[in-house]
Design a protein around this motif. Structure first.
Motif, mmCIF file in Angstrom:
data_model
loop_
_atom_site.group_PDB
_atom_site.id
_atom_site.type_symbol
_atom_site.label_atom_id
_atom_site.label_comp_id
_atom_site.label_asym_id
_atom_site.label_seq_id
_atom_site.Cartn_x
_atom_site.Cartn_y
_atom_site.Cartn_z
ATOM 1 N N SER A 1 -7.251 -9.885 -3.586
ATOM 2 C CA SER A 1 -8.020 -9.452 -2.412
ATOM 3 C C SER A 1 -7.431 -8.177 -1.812
ATOM 4 O O SER A 1 -8.166 -7.256 -1.447
ATOM 5 C CB SER A 1 -8.067 -10.555 -1.351
ATOM 6 O OG SER A 1 -8.830 -11.657 -1.815
ATOM 7 N N TRP A 2 -6.104 -8.112 -1.702
ATOM 8 C CA TRP A 2 -5.493 -6.876 -1.183
ATOM 9 C C TRP A 2 -5.819 -5.687 -2.079
ATOM 10 O O TRP A 2 -6.113 -4.597 -1.591
ATOM 11 C CB TRP A 2 -3.983 -7.038 -1.055
ATOM 12 C CG TRP A 2 -3.551 -7.867 0.117
ATOM 13 C CD1 TRP A 2 -4.079 -7.843 1.385
ATOM 14 C CD2 TRP A 2 -2.492 -8.828 0.145
ATOM 15 N NE1 TRP A 2 -3.410 -8.744 2.191
ATOM 16 C CE2 TRP A 2 -2.437 -9.351 1.453
ATOM 17 C CE3 TRP A 2 -1.571 -9.284 -0.805
ATOM 18 C CZ2 TRP A 2 -1.504 -10.312 1.836
ATOM 19 C CZ3 TRP A 2 -0.647 -10.242 -0.438
ATOM 20 C CH2 TRP A 2 -0.618 -10.754 0.878
ATOM 21 N N ASP A 3 -5.782 -5.906 -3.392
ATOM 22 C CA ASP A 3 -6.104 -4.820 -4.316
ATOM 23 C C ASP A 3 -7.536 -4.336 -4.078
ATOM 24 O O ASP A 3 -7.802 -3.131 -4.003
ATOM 25 C CB ASP A 3 -5.909 -5.308 -5.753
ATOM 26 C CG ASP A 3 -5.972 -4.179 -6.773
ATOM 27 O OD1 ASP A 3 -5.739 -3.011 -6.400
ATOM 28 O OD2 ASP A 3 -6.265 -4.460 -7.946
ATOM 29 N N GLN A 4 -8.471 -5.278 -3.913
ATOM 30 C CA GLN A 4 -9.873 -4.903 -3.682
ATOM 31 C C GLN A 4 -10.067 -4.254 -2.315
ATOM 32 O O GLN A 4 -10.918 -3.375 -2.153
ATOM 33 C CB GLN A 4 -10.766 -6.146 -3.798
ATOM 34 C CG GLN A 4 -10.843 -6.704 -5.209
ATOM 35 C CD GLN A 4 -11.605 -8.026 -5.253
ATOM 36 O OE1 GLN A 4 -11.398 -8.915 -4.442
ATOM 37 N NE2 GLN A 4 -12.507 -8.140 -6.216
ATOM 38 N N LEU A 5 -9.278 -4.669 -1.332
ATOM 39 C CA LEU A 5 -9.415 -4.128 0.021
ATOM 40 C C LEU A 5 -8.913 -2.687 0.136
ATOM 41 O O LEU A 5 -9.123 -2.038 1.165
ATOM 42 C CB LEU A 5 -8.679 -5.019 1.030
ATOM 43 C CG LEU A 5 -9.406 -6.305 1.421
ATOM 44 C CD1 LEU A 5 -8.445 -7.307 2.042
ATOM 45 C CD2 LEU A 5 -10.565 -6.006 2.378
ATOM 46 N N GLY B 1 3.477 0.808 -11.984
ATOM 47 C CA GLY B 1 2.373 1.643 -11.546
ATOM 48 C C GLY B 1 1.066 0.904 -11.344
ATOM 49 O O GLY B 1 0.022 1.530 -11.206
ATOM 50 N N ASP B 2 1.111 -0.441 -11.315
ATOM 51 C CA ASP B 2 -0.124 -1.230 -11.224
ATOM 52 C C ASP B 2 -0.266 -1.824 -9.815
ATOM 53 O O ASP B 2 0.572 -2.611 -9.377
ATOM 54 C CB ASP B 2 -0.075 -2.346 -12.280
ATOM 55 C CG ASP B 2 -1.376 -3.122 -12.359
ATOM 56 O OD1 ASP B 2 -2.200 -2.790 -13.217
ATOM 57 O OD2 ASP B 2 -1.552 -4.059 -11.555
ATOM 58 N N TRP B 3 -1.341 -1.443 -9.110
ATOM 59 C CA TRP B 3 -1.527 -1.908 -7.732
ATOM 60 C C TRP B 3 -1.673 -3.423 -7.657
ATOM 61 O O TRP B 3 -1.131 -4.067 -6.747
ATOM 62 C CB TRP B 3 -2.770 -1.257 -7.112
ATOM 63 C CG TRP B 3 -2.544 0.148 -6.657
ATOM 64 C CD1 TRP B 3 -2.874 1.289 -7.328
ATOM 65 C CD2 TRP B 3 -1.933 0.572 -5.427
ATOM 66 N NE1 TRP B 3 -2.507 2.405 -6.600
ATOM 67 C CE2 TRP B 3 -1.941 1.987 -5.418
ATOM 68 C CE3 TRP B 3 -1.396 -0.100 -4.335
ATOM 69 C CZ2 TRP B 3 -1.413 2.729 -4.356
ATOM 70 C CZ3 TRP B 3 -0.869 0.637 -3.278
ATOM 71 C CH2 TRP B 3 -0.882 2.040 -3.302
ATOM 72 N N HIS B 4 -2.412 -4.009 -8.585
ATOM 73 C CA HIS B 4 -2.639 -5.456 -8.569
ATOM 74 C C HIS B 4 -1.305 -6.206 -8.649
ATOM 75 O O HIS B 4 -1.040 -7.142 -7.874
ATOM 76 C CB HIS B 4 -3.558 -5.828 -9.743
ATOM 77 C CG HIS B 4 -4.032 -7.244 -9.739
ATOM 78 N ND1 HIS B 4 -3.324 -8.258 -10.343
ATOM 79 C CD2 HIS B 4 -5.130 -7.837 -9.203
ATOM 80 C CE1 HIS B 4 -3.977 -9.404 -10.183
ATOM 81 N NE2 HIS B 4 -5.078 -9.173 -9.495
ATOM 82 N N GLU C 1 -5.486 -15.448 -6.509
ATOM 83 C CA GLU C 1 -6.114 -14.120 -6.596
ATOM 84 C C GLU C 1 -6.802 -13.725 -5.291
ATOM 85 O O GLU C 1 -6.695 -12.567 -4.873
ATOM 86 C CB GLU C 1 -7.151 -14.102 -7.730
ATOM 87 C CG GLU C 1 -6.536 -14.061 -9.121
ATOM 88 C CD GLU C 1 -5.879 -12.724 -9.457
ATOM 89 O OE1 GLU C 1 -6.200 -11.699 -8.811
ATOM 90 O OE2 GLU C 1 -5.033 -12.708 -10.366
ATOM 91 N N CYS C 2 -7.545 -14.658 -4.676
ATOM 92 C CA CYS C 2 -8.378 -14.248 -3.532
ATOM 93 C C CYS C 2 -8.365 -15.274 -2.403
ATOM 94 O O CYS C 2 -9.360 -15.424 -1.683
ATOM 95 C CB CYS C 2 -9.801 -13.930 -3.983
ATOM 96 S SG CYS C 2 -10.636 -15.278 -4.818
ATOM 97 N N GLY C 3 -7.236 -15.938 -2.214
ATOM 98 C CA GLY C 3 -7.130 -16.934 -1.150
ATOM 99 C C GLY C 3 -6.875 -16.320 0.214
ATOM 100 O O GLY C 3 -6.249 -15.266 0.341
ATOM 101 N N VAL C 4 -7.391 -16.988 1.245
ATOM 102 C CA VAL C 4 -7.112 -16.610 2.632
ATOM 103 C C VAL C 4 -7.006 -17.891 3.457
ATOM 104 O O VAL C 4 -7.735 -18.854 3.213
ATOM 105 C CB VAL C 4 -8.216 -15.662 3.187
ATOM 106 C CG1 VAL C 4 -9.585 -16.305 3.156
ATOM 107 C CG2 VAL C 4 -7.896 -15.190 4.598
ATOM 108 N N VAL C 5 -6.049 -17.912 4.378
ATOM 109 C CA VAL C 5 -5.917 -19.052 5.290
ATOM 110 C C VAL C 5 -6.513 -18.631 6.632
ATOM 111 O O VAL C 5 -6.078 -17.639 7.229
ATOM 112 C CB VAL C 5 -4.447 -19.473 5.482
ATOM 113 C CG1 VAL C 5 -4.382 -20.782 6.287
ATOM 114 C CG2 VAL C 5 -3.761 -19.658 4.143
#
Length: 275
Positions: free
Chosen positions: A179-183, A82-85, A134-138
Protein backbone atom coordinates in the motif's frame (compact mmCIF):
# COMPACT_ATOMS: atom_id res chain seq x y z
CA UNK A 1 8.83 8.43 -9.25
CA UNK A 2 11.94 6.34 -8.79
CA UNK A 3 14.18 9.32 -8.04
CA UNK A 4 12.05 10.87 -5.30
CA UNK A 5 13.64 11.12 -1.89
CA UNK A 6 11.93 8.96 0.76
CA UNK A 7 11.68 12.08 2.98
CA UNK A 8 9.19 13.59 0.51
CA UNK A 9 6.61 11.00 1.67
CA UNK A 10 7.14 11.63 5.40
CA UNK A 11 4.51 14.40 5.54
CA UNK A 12 1.94 12.57 3.43
CA UNK A 13 -1.25 11.06 4.81
CA UNK A 14 -1.13 7.29 5.58
CA UNK A 15 2.67 7.20 5.86
CA UNK A 16 2.45 8.06 9.60
CA UNK A 17 3.74 4.71 10.98
CA UNK A 18 7.00 5.10 9.03
CA UNK A 19 7.19 8.91 8.76
CA UNK A 20 10.06 9.37 11.27
CA UNK A 21 12.10 6.76 9.34
CA UNK A 22 11.30 8.23 5.93
CA UNK A 23 12.29 11.71 7.09
CA UNK A 24 15.91 10.61 7.57
CA UNK A 25 16.45 9.71 3.92
CA UNK A 26 16.70 13.06 2.13
CA UNK A 27 18.75 11.85 -0.86
CA UNK A 28 16.87 10.74 -4.01
CA UNK A 29 16.19 7.03 -4.50
CA UNK A 30 16.02 3.99 -2.26
CA UNK A 31 18.54 3.60 0.59
CA UNK A 32 20.98 0.67 0.53
CA UNK A 33 20.43 -2.59 2.40
CA UNK A 34 23.25 -1.57 4.77
CA UNK A 35 21.37 1.64 5.60
CA UNK A 36 18.19 -0.40 6.23
CA UNK A 37 20.04 -2.82 8.53
CA UNK A 38 21.37 0.16 10.50
CA UNK A 39 17.88 1.67 10.68
CA UNK A 40 16.34 -1.57 11.96
CA UNK A 41 19.04 -1.95 14.62
CA UNK A 42 18.03 1.46 15.92
CA UNK A 43 14.25 1.33 15.39
CA UNK A 44 13.54 -2.29 16.36
CA UNK A 45 16.69 -3.85 17.82
CA UNK A 46 14.79 -6.91 19.06
CA UNK A 47 13.20 -7.69 15.66
CA UNK A 48 13.25 -11.45 15.09
CA UNK A 49 11.72 -13.83 12.57
CA UNK A 50 8.91 -16.18 13.55
CA UNK A 51 11.64 -18.72 14.24
CA UNK A 52 13.64 -16.38 16.48
CA UNK A 53 16.43 -15.42 14.04
CA UNK A 54 17.65 -11.81 14.05
CA UNK A 55 16.22 -9.89 11.09
CA UNK A 56 18.52 -8.47 8.43
CA UNK A 57 18.02 -7.40 4.85
CA UNK A 58 19.82 -9.61 2.34
CA UNK A 59 20.16 -10.05 -1.41
CA UNK A 60 17.45 -12.38 -2.78
CA UNK A 61 18.88 -15.86 -3.32
CA UNK A 62 17.73 -19.03 -5.02
CA UNK A 63 16.22 -20.54 -1.89
CA UNK A 64 13.96 -23.48 -2.67
CA UNK A 65 12.34 -23.33 0.77
CA UNK A 66 10.22 -20.33 -0.15
CA UNK A 67 10.13 -16.73 1.01
CA UNK A 68 8.49 -17.14 4.44
CA UNK A 69 10.42 -20.33 5.32
CA UNK A 70 13.71 -18.62 4.45
CA UNK A 71 12.94 -15.66 6.73
CA UNK A 72 11.75 -18.00 9.51
CA UNK A 73 14.96 -20.08 9.47
CA UNK A 74 17.62 -17.42 8.75
CA UNK A 75 16.16 -14.01 9.60
CA UNK A 76 17.25 -12.86 6.13
CA UNK A 77 14.53 -10.79 4.46
CA UNK A 78 15.11 -10.86 0.67
CA UNK A 79 15.50 -7.20 -0.31
CA UNK A 80 16.32 -6.00 -3.82
CA UNK A 81 18.64 -2.97 -4.02
CA UNK A 82 16.91 0.13 -5.35
CA UNK A 83 13.42 -1.40 -5.06
CA UNK A 84 10.72 0.78 -3.45
CA UNK A 85 8.43 -2.16 -2.65
CA UNK A 86 11.19 -3.97 -0.74
CA UNK A 87 12.25 -0.71 0.93
CA UNK A 88 8.74 -0.26 2.34
CA UNK A 89 8.80 -3.90 3.51
CA UNK A 90 11.98 -3.12 5.46
CA UNK A 91 10.26 -0.09 7.00
CA UNK A 92 7.32 -2.31 7.95
CA UNK A 93 9.76 -4.47 9.95
CA UNK A 94 10.93 -1.26 11.69
CA UNK A 95 7.39 -0.10 12.50
CA UNK A 96 5.59 -3.39 13.16
CA UNK A 97 8.23 -5.91 14.37
CA UNK A 98 5.91 -8.01 16.55
CA UNK A 99 3.23 -8.40 13.91
CA UNK A 100 5.72 -9.12 11.12
CA UNK A 101 7.27 -11.88 13.28
CA UNK A 102 3.82 -13.22 14.17
CA UNK A 103 2.74 -13.35 10.49
CA UNK A 104 5.96 -15.16 9.60
CA UNK A 105 5.33 -17.75 12.34
CA UNK A 106 1.68 -18.20 11.34
CA UNK A 107 2.73 -18.80 7.71
CA UNK A 108 5.06 -21.59 8.84
CA UNK A 109 2.50 -23.11 11.22
CA UNK A 110 -0.02 -23.20 8.39
CA UNK A 111 2.48 -24.52 5.84
CA UNK A 112 3.38 -27.41 8.18
CA UNK A 113 -0.22 -28.13 9.15
CA UNK A 114 -1.29 -28.35 5.49
CA UNK A 115 1.67 -30.56 4.60
CA UNK A 116 0.89 -32.88 7.52
CA UNK A 117 -2.76 -33.08 6.43
CA UNK A 118 -1.76 -33.75 2.81
CA UNK A 119 -3.44 -30.56 1.58
CA UNK A 120 -2.19 -28.95 -1.63
CA UNK A 121 -1.90 -25.20 -2.19
CA UNK A 122 -1.51 -22.29 0.20
CA UNK A 123 -5.00 -22.25 1.67
CA UNK A 124 -7.20 -19.32 2.73
CA UNK A 125 -5.29 -18.49 5.92
CA UNK A 126 -1.97 -17.97 4.13
CA UNK A 127 -3.71 -16.06 1.34
CA UNK A 128 -5.23 -13.71 3.93
CA UNK A 129 -1.89 -13.26 5.74
CA UNK A 130 -0.19 -12.38 2.44
CA UNK A 131 -2.96 -9.95 1.49
CA UNK A 132 -2.70 -8.24 4.86
CA UNK A 133 1.10 -8.12 4.62
CA UNK A 134 0.81 -6.39 1.23
CA UNK A 135 -2.17 -4.07 1.77
CA UNK A 136 -3.30 -4.29 5.39
CA UNK A 137 -4.49 -1.33 7.45
CA UNK A 138 -5.65 -1.19 11.07
CA UNK A 139 -8.57 1.20 11.61
CA UNK A 140 -8.40 2.25 15.26
CA UNK A 141 -11.42 4.24 16.44
CA UNK A 142 -12.83 5.53 19.70
CA UNK A 143 -16.25 5.62 18.01
CA UNK A 144 -17.83 2.14 17.60
CA UNK A 145 -20.04 3.50 14.81
CA UNK A 146 -17.00 4.01 12.53
CA UNK A 147 -16.10 0.33 12.04
CA UNK A 148 -19.80 -0.50 11.66
CA UNK A 149 -20.28 2.13 8.93
CA UNK A 150 -17.08 1.08 7.14
CA UNK A 151 -18.13 -2.57 7.26
CA UNK A 152 -21.51 -1.59 5.77
CA UNK A 153 -19.78 0.40 2.97
CA UNK A 154 -21.52 3.60 4.11
CA UNK A 155 -18.69 5.57 2.53
CA UNK A 156 -20.36 8.98 2.15
CA UNK A 157 -21.76 8.82 5.67
CA UNK A 158 -18.46 7.98 7.37
CA UNK A 159 -16.00 9.90 5.17
CA UNK A 160 -18.13 12.96 4.34
CA UNK A 161 -21.08 13.58 6.64
CA UNK A 162 -19.09 12.56 9.73
CA UNK A 163 -15.78 13.89 8.39
CA UNK A 164 -14.88 16.20 11.31
CA UNK A 165 -15.78 13.62 13.94
CA UNK A 166 -13.91 10.90 12.00
CA UNK A 167 -10.70 12.92 12.03
CA UNK A 168 -10.93 13.29 15.81
CA UNK A 169 -11.97 9.71 16.64
CA UNK A 170 -10.10 7.50 14.20
CA UNK A 171 -6.56 6.60 13.09
CA UNK A 172 -5.83 4.70 9.88
CA UNK A 173 -2.54 2.85 10.49
CA UNK A 174 -1.14 1.25 7.35
CA UNK A 175 0.64 -2.08 7.85
CA UNK A 176 0.93 -3.24 4.23
CA UNK A 177 4.15 -2.29 2.47
CA UNK A 178 2.49 -2.72 -0.94
CA UNK A 179 0.00 0.00 0.00
CA UNK A 180 2.82 2.44 0.80
CA UNK A 181 4.43 1.64 -2.54
CA UNK A 182 1.14 2.36 -4.35
CA UNK A 183 0.55 5.53 -2.32
CA UNK A 184 3.68 7.08 -3.86
CA UNK A 185 1.43 7.73 -6.89
CA UNK A 186 -2.16 7.09 -5.71
CA UNK A 187 -4.77 6.09 -8.28
CA UNK A 188 -8.59 5.89 -8.05
CA UNK A 189 -9.70 2.50 -6.83
CA UNK A 190 -6.63 1.98 -4.62
CA UNK A 191 -7.96 -0.36 -1.94
CA UNK A 192 -6.59 -1.78 1.30
CA UNK A 193 -7.70 -4.69 3.49
CA UNK A 194 -8.78 -3.48 6.91
CA UNK A 195 -9.04 -4.87 10.41
CA UNK A 196 -11.17 -2.72 12.75
CA UNK A 197 -10.45 -2.00 16.38
CA UNK A 198 -12.47 0.04 18.89
CA UNK A 199 -10.46 1.70 21.68
CA UNK A 200 -11.01 3.83 24.76
CA UNK A 201 -10.81 7.57 23.88
CA UNK A 202 -7.69 7.84 26.09
CA UNK A 203 -5.80 5.83 23.44
CA UNK A 204 -6.05 8.81 21.07
CA UNK A 205 -3.92 10.89 23.45
CA UNK A 206 -0.95 8.51 23.24
CA UNK A 207 2.16 9.85 21.47
CA UNK A 208 2.44 8.45 17.93
CA UNK A 209 5.31 6.05 18.73
CA UNK A 210 3.53 4.66 21.80
CA UNK A 211 0.25 4.27 19.91
CA UNK A 212 2.06 2.38 17.13
CA UNK A 213 3.90 0.05 19.54
CA UNK A 214 0.66 -0.66 21.42
CA UNK A 215 -1.15 -1.39 18.15
CA UNK A 216 1.69 -3.66 17.01
CA UNK A 217 1.28 -5.74 20.19
CA UNK A 218 -2.53 -5.78 19.76
CA UNK A 219 -2.34 -6.74 16.08
CA UNK A 220 0.09 -9.62 16.65
CA UNK A 221 -2.14 -11.02 19.41
CA UNK A 222 -5.28 -10.48 17.31
CA UNK A 223 -3.94 -12.30 14.25
CA UNK A 224 -2.62 -15.20 16.34
CA UNK A 225 -6.01 -15.56 18.06
CA UNK A 226 -8.06 -15.13 14.86
CA UNK A 227 -5.98 -17.34 12.54
CA UNK A 228 -8.46 -20.22 12.73
CA UNK A 229 -11.12 -18.13 11.00
CA UNK A 230 -8.83 -15.98 8.86
CA UNK A 231 -9.52 -15.85 5.14
CA UNK A 232 -9.43 -13.09 2.51
CA UNK A 233 -13.16 -12.60 3.15
CA UNK A 234 -12.53 -11.72 6.82
CA UNK A 235 -10.60 -8.60 5.74
CA UNK A 236 -12.77 -5.57 4.96
CA UNK A 237 -12.10 -3.57 1.77
CA UNK A 238 -11.15 0.06 2.44
CA UNK A 239 -10.87 2.58 -0.44
CA UNK A 240 -7.79 4.52 0.68
CA UNK A 241 -8.54 7.62 -1.40
CA UNK A 242 -11.75 8.10 0.60
CA UNK A 243 -9.83 8.80 3.81
CA UNK A 244 -9.81 12.57 4.42
CA UNK A 245 -6.49 14.15 3.49
CA UNK A 246 -5.25 11.49 1.07
CA UNK A 247 -6.38 13.31 -2.08
CA UNK A 248 -7.74 16.85 -2.56
CA UNK A 249 -10.42 15.31 -4.80
CA UNK A 250 -12.26 14.06 -1.69
CA UNK A 251 -13.27 17.57 -0.55
CA UNK A 252 -16.83 17.19 -1.89
CA UNK A 253 -19.82 14.92 -1.30
CA UNK A 254 -20.00 14.17 -5.06
CA UNK A 255 -16.65 12.43 -4.91
CA UNK A 256 -18.10 9.69 -2.70
CA UNK A 257 -20.94 8.98 -5.12
CA UNK A 258 -18.68 7.44 -7.75
CA UNK A 259 -19.58 3.78 -7.27
CA UNK A 260 -16.61 2.61 -9.35
CA UNK A 261 -14.42 3.57 -6.41
CA UNK A 262 -16.93 3.56 -3.53
CA UNK A 263 -18.78 0.34 -4.12
CA UNK A 264 -22.00 -0.39 -2.28
CA UNK A 265 -22.06 -3.52 -0.18
CA UNK A 266 -23.01 -6.63 -2.11
CA UNK A 267 -26.05 -8.31 -0.61
CA UNK A 268 -25.39 -11.83 0.67
CA UNK A 269 -26.98 -14.36 -1.70
CA UNK A 270 -29.43 -15.55 0.95
CA UNK A 271 -30.69 -12.03 1.72
CA UNK A 272 -31.05 -11.30 -2.00
CA UNK A 273 -33.09 -14.47 -2.48
CA UNK A 274 -35.43 -13.51 0.37
CA UNK A 275 -35.92 -9.94 -0.91
Amino acid sequence: GALAAPATFAERRLFEPIAPRLARFTAPGVPSRAALDALLAEAAPTARSGGGARIRFAAPGEDEAGYEAHIFATGEVPTREGDWHDFFNALAWCAWPRTKACCNRLHLDELRARAAAGLAGRGPRRDALTQFDECGVVVVSADPLVPALLAAHEWEEVFWRRREALQRSTRFLVFGHGSWDQLRAPFPGLCAKALHRVVDPAWLALPAAAALAETDAWLAAHLAAAIGDLSPRSLAPLPLLGIPGVTPDSESAEYYRDTRQFRPQRMPARAAADA
